[in-house]
Design a protein around this motif. Structure first.
Motif: not given
Length: 280
Positions: A176-177, A198-202, A223-224, A229-233
């Motif tokens: 998904g996107t 939410p379907e992907l976040l789980r 972050y429910d 969600f986050d990440f670092m580059l």
């Protein structure tokens, strides 16, 4: 004394008698026989195995599943879109300018374009361009249809058996996107926050893998409360992938870690039921 023998009887029929057993009592044993030959009133024995009946060759069954391609999420280069639209056959075509991924490319090869596994349908080594077809499902499931002429895209060739596994197992099957909701610099690095369904976040967990536009990344926080969600580059990655060229509100392709899906299916099928979990 060794000699050639003309008759045989089974081991069970042999007795101390020096006379040859009656022919009526001789039975054929395909596995093991004792051969007799009388020379100068002495019986000489020779043990020999008789050839076993050959069985017809049965070709081993080929597994019913195959893995067409596999990626690592380590982007090899950024290509540039030269054309995105209908082709002469009535389909939808994406033509990309690139350099590195041309090494050994053949028609029918798989290349990950922003995390989407696509098949090379044509390539021009002189112009350093290749084309891939986009199905209606691909356009619905991914963000490729929203790209424009000149847009940078992350490219990776399919993994070879001799390649290093630098990222994680990436199938190139976009789940998904997500939508970029924040860029926040810290030192020479950049925090990126993405909102998804939410379907992907789980399937997304802190310190777990996530593929964003074909880039293997480590999730920092989930972050429910706002489905994000986050990440670092780090500075090096910023120079090698297309994510920093996007802006807030842009979509990115997401592929969650396949292991989470397998675990969920196993639990739903009842495997592990009845097993007490130690909560200590």
């Amino acid at each position: 004394m060794a000699a050639a023998f003309s008759s045989s009887v089974p081991l069970a029929s042999f007795t101390k008698s020096k006379s040859r057993p009656p022919a009526s009592k001789a039975r054929s044993n395909p596995a093991f026989t004792i051969n007799f030959l009388r020379i100068s009133n002495k019986t000489h024995l020779k043990f020999a195995t008789s050839p076993l009946k050959s069985r017809p060759y049965v070709k081993p069954r080929t597994p019913s599943f195959t893995i067409n391609s596999l990626f690592t999420g380590i982007v090899e280069e950024m290509g540039q879109i030269q054309h995105l639209g209908p082709n002469l056959e009535g389909g939808y075509e994406l033509r990309i300018a690139a350099k590195t991924v041309f090494g050994g490319v053949q028609l029918g090869d798989s290349i990950s374009v922003n995390g989407t596994c696509l098949t090379v349908t044509a390539f021009d080594p002189v112009a350093s361009q290749f084309s891939v077809g986009l199905s209606p499902e691909t356009l619905r499931k991914t963000s490729l249809g929203e790209l424009g002429l000149g847009s940078p895209v992350n490219l990776e060739r399919a993994l070879q058996p001799t390649s290093r596994m630098g990222g994680h197992f990436v199938q190139g099957h976009v789940d998904g996107t997500g939508e970029i909701v924040k860029f926040e610099p810290e030192g020479d690095s950049i925090w990126v926050k993405v909102k998804t369904s939410p379907e992907l976040l789980r399937y997304i967990v802190p310190k777990g893998f996530i593929t964003v536009d074909g880039t293997s990344l480590t999730v920092v926080q989930v972050y429910d409360e706002d489905d994000s969600f986050d990440f670092m580059l780090v500075a090096y990655t910023q120079q090698k992938v297309a994510i920093p060229t996007k802006k807030v509100g842009d979509k990115v392709n997401l592929e969650v870690d396949i292991l989470g899906k397998y675990v969920e299916k196993l639990l739903r099928s009842g495997i592990g039921s009845g097993v007490a979990l130690d909560s200590s």
